[in-house]
Scaffold this motif. Sequence first.
Motif, PDB file in Angstrom:
ATOM      1  N   THR A   1     -55.804  -6.381 -20.804  1.00  0.00           N
ATOM      2  CA  THR A   1     -54.717  -5.533 -21.305  1.00  0.00           C
ATOM      3  C   THR A   1     -55.362  -4.495 -22.212  1.00  0.00           C
ATOM      4  O   THR A   1     -56.123  -4.839 -23.110  1.00  0.00           O
ATOM      5  CB  THR A   1     -53.724  -6.376 -22.121  1.00  0.00           C
ATOM      6  N   VAL A   2     -55.088  -3.237 -21.929  1.00  0.00           N
ATOM      7  CA  VAL A   2     -55.766  -2.157 -22.660  1.00  0.00           C
ATOM      8  C   VAL A   2     -54.736  -1.345 -23.442  1.00  0.00           C
ATOM      9  O   VAL A   2     -53.898  -0.659 -22.855  1.00  0.00           O
ATOM     10  CB  VAL A   2     -56.533  -1.227 -21.694  1.00  0.00           C
ATOM     11  N   GLY A   3     -54.793  -1.455 -24.760  1.00  0.00           N
ATOM     12  CA  GLY A   3     -53.899  -0.672 -25.623  1.00  0.00           C
ATOM     13  C   GLY A   3     -54.340   0.781 -25.616  1.00  0.00           C
ATOM     14  O   GLY A   3     -55.530   1.080 -25.665  1.00  0.00           O
ATOM     15  N   LEU A   4     -53.363   1.672 -25.557  1.00  0.00           N
ATOM     16  CA  LEU A   4     -53.654   3.095 -25.424  1.00  0.00           C
ATOM     17  C   LEU A   4     -52.948   3.836 -26.550  1.00  0.00           C
ATOM     18  O   LEU A   4     -51.719   3.859 -26.627  1.00  0.00           O
ATOM     19  CB  LEU A   4     -53.142   3.534 -24.047  1.00  0.00           C
ATOM     20  N   LEU A   5     -53.748   4.436 -27.446  1.00  0.00           N
ATOM     21  CA  LEU A   5     -53.206   5.151 -28.603  1.00  0.00           C
ATOM     22  C   LEU A   5     -53.651   6.603 -28.563  1.00  0.00           C
ATOM     23  O   LEU A   5     -54.801   6.887 -28.228  1.00  0.00           O
ATOM     24  CB  LEU A   5     -53.744   4.564 -29.911  1.00  0.00           C
TER      25      LEU A   5
ATOM     26  N   LEU B   1     -58.499  -4.931 -25.244  1.00  0.00           N
ATOM     27  CA  LEU B   1     -59.326  -3.764 -25.541  1.00  0.00           C
ATOM     28  C   LEU B   1     -58.397  -2.667 -26.032  1.00  0.00           C
ATOM     29  O   LEU B   1     -57.213  -2.645 -25.671  1.00  0.00           O
ATOM     30  CB  LEU B   1     -60.051  -3.269 -24.278  1.00  0.00           C
ATOM     31  N   VAL B   2     -58.924  -1.768 -26.851  1.00  0.00           N
ATOM     32  CA  VAL B   2     -58.092  -0.668 -27.334  1.00  0.00           C
ATOM     33  C   VAL B   2     -58.827   0.651 -27.080  1.00  0.00           C
ATOM     34  O   VAL B   2     -60.016   0.787 -27.393  1.00  0.00           O
ATOM     35  CB  VAL B   2     -57.769  -0.830 -28.837  1.00  0.00           C
ATOM     36  N   VAL B   3     -58.110   1.587 -26.474  1.00  0.00           N
ATOM     37  CA  VAL B   3     -58.644   2.932 -26.246  1.00  0.00           C
ATOM     38  C   VAL B   3     -57.819   3.890 -27.082  1.00  0.00           C
ATOM     39  O   VAL B   3     -56.587   3.894 -26.991  1.00  0.00           O
ATOM     40  CB  VAL B   3     -58.543   3.322 -24.753  1.00  0.00           C
ATOM     41  N   THR B   4     -58.501   4.665 -27.936  1.00  0.00           N
ATOM     42  CA  THR B   4     -57.788   5.674 -28.724  1.00  0.00           C
ATOM     43  C   THR B   4     -58.272   7.046 -28.284  1.00  0.00           C
ATOM     44  O   THR B   4     -59.368   7.187 -27.725  1.00  0.00           O
ATOM     45  CB  THR B   4     -58.068   5.523 -30.228  1.00  0.00           C
TER      46      THR B   4
ATOM     47  N   GLY C   1     -58.634  -1.515 -12.851  1.00  0.00           N
ATOM     48  CA  GLY C   1     -58.241  -2.922 -12.892  1.00  0.00           C
ATOM     49  C   GLY C   1     -57.613  -3.371 -14.200  1.00  0.00           C
ATOM     50  O   GLY C   1     -57.235  -4.530 -14.334  1.00  0.00           O
ATOM     51  N   GLY C   2     -57.491  -2.469 -15.177  1.00  0.00           N
ATOM     52  CA  GLY C   2     -56.893  -2.842 -16.458  1.00  0.00           C
ATOM     53  C   GLY C   2     -55.374  -2.706 -16.417  1.00  0.00           C
ATOM     54  O   GLY C   2     -54.810  -2.104 -15.515  1.00  0.00           O
ATOM     55  N   VAL C   3     -54.730  -3.308 -17.417  1.00  0.00           N
ATOM     56  CA  VAL C   3     -53.277  -3.180 -17.550  1.00  0.00           C
ATOM     57  C   VAL C   3     -53.016  -2.325 -18.785  1.00  0.00           C
ATOM     58  O   VAL C   3     -53.176  -2.794 -19.909  1.00  0.00           O
ATOM     59  CB  VAL C   3     -52.620  -4.567 -17.712  1.00  0.00           C
ATOM     60  N   PRO C   4     -52.660  -1.041 -18.592  1.00  0.00           N
ATOM     61  CA  PRO C   4     -52.486  -0.176 -19.751  1.00  0.00           C
ATOM     62  C   PRO C   4     -51.209  -0.515 -20.516  1.00  0.00           C
ATOM     63  O   PRO C   4     -50.200  -0.839 -19.908  1.00  0.00           O
ATOM     64  CB  PRO C   4     -52.374   1.234 -19.137  1.00  0.00           C
TER      65      PRO C   4
END
Length: 401
Positions: A180-184, A247-250, A218-221
């Motif tokens: 699961t990839v957090g998107l900020l 994971l977190v993507v900013t 393959g990630g879940v945004p």
Amino acid sequence: MMELEVAVARILATLPPPVSERVPLREAAGRVLAKTISAPMDLPHFTNSAMDGYAVRAADVTTANAAAPVNLRLAGRIPAGENFGGELASGECLRIFTGSPLPHGADAVVMQEDTHLSPERTGEVLICDKVRPGENVRPQGDDVCRGTTLTATGDVLGPANISLLAAVGVREADVGRRPTVGLLATGSELREAGEPLGPGQIYESNRAALGPLIACAGGVPQCFPLVPDTLAATQTALERAFAGCDLVVTSGGVSVGEMDFVKTAFENLGGTLEFWKVAMRPGKPFVFGRWGEKFLFGLPGNPVSAFVTFLLLVRPALWRWQGARAVGLPAHPAVLGEPVANAGDRRHFMRVRVDEAGWVFSAGRQASHALASLAAANGLLNLPPGVALAAGAPVTVLRWD
Ligand code: AMP
Ligand code: MG
């Protein structure tokens, strides 16, 4: 400032081993195989006909031709899904269909188009062409032998792999869990589409690109609300994202300005900055940090920088997190259609367009805010510093999905 290869190697080495889960085969497309699968049976499972026609003994029809057909007695029919109990005797044939098991005694199939039903004698078939032993026959195991590796740990399963697994009766596969990839998106100037723009404000566009890119890897945004440029807001947003995501993507807020809070906020939460700045253009201020077993990928805010750093630094990490072996963008050979040069001191990932004949041209303006050229591009050309290439030079172009 770190070289890109070093940065990628560092990220990959920091990731935890993948965690696997078992899923039904129909849900395994696009997933990374966690455990090699060998064929539990031969494929074809039994020797069968490749044609609609007549099963024969090849030796019975060696003289057959259109002018002098060979007469064979029709001994029965074998529809697909059924078996012929007996043995085909010399002088006989059996009506057979594509996929029907080849009967004992037969060693070839004459295709229907090379036969006639005998007009005068019912129960006989005129064979108008000879066949070699094995002709129009699909032998057991000629596609896959039992025990062969069908797909190996680290492969990304595509529809064709899945079809092969289904054909040998596999129902489930062990695959790497999806992150699961957090998107900020940080920036006080950013507004959501539909909102009116005040002076100096712009529409946020990075999450729109990064969400699908994460999903393609393959990630879940998981998209979070916009983050204004204050230390407190950045810290709260990061804390929430890390609580619910692997994971977190900013985007934004990782440069040198006093309004760039991502690094400080992350450290205040207890995160460790592994490195900051990569020798590439666009994308220099990229930052990578670790928070226990979770990771921060801080992308620069300029839309092209965010896009390119995602492709080159985050995409490989998402695939490796799931256990994939090959994690780099696919590189395709092509030929320069015009001269290009990198006069700078950092590797330039130039937005290019590869045409159908394989010629490469600049996709337009190369500034890191210029989205039109990104939208026109279908690849990136890796130009090391100080390199000038003439038209006609062979190159490799990195392509993305
Ligand atoms: P920053 O990295 O925060 O200094 O931002 C660099 C540039 O990118 C600035 O012009 C920002 O307005 C722009 N920018 C930052 N984040 C976004 C975003 N999410 N969408 C569109 N533009 C952005
Ligand atoms: Mg900003």
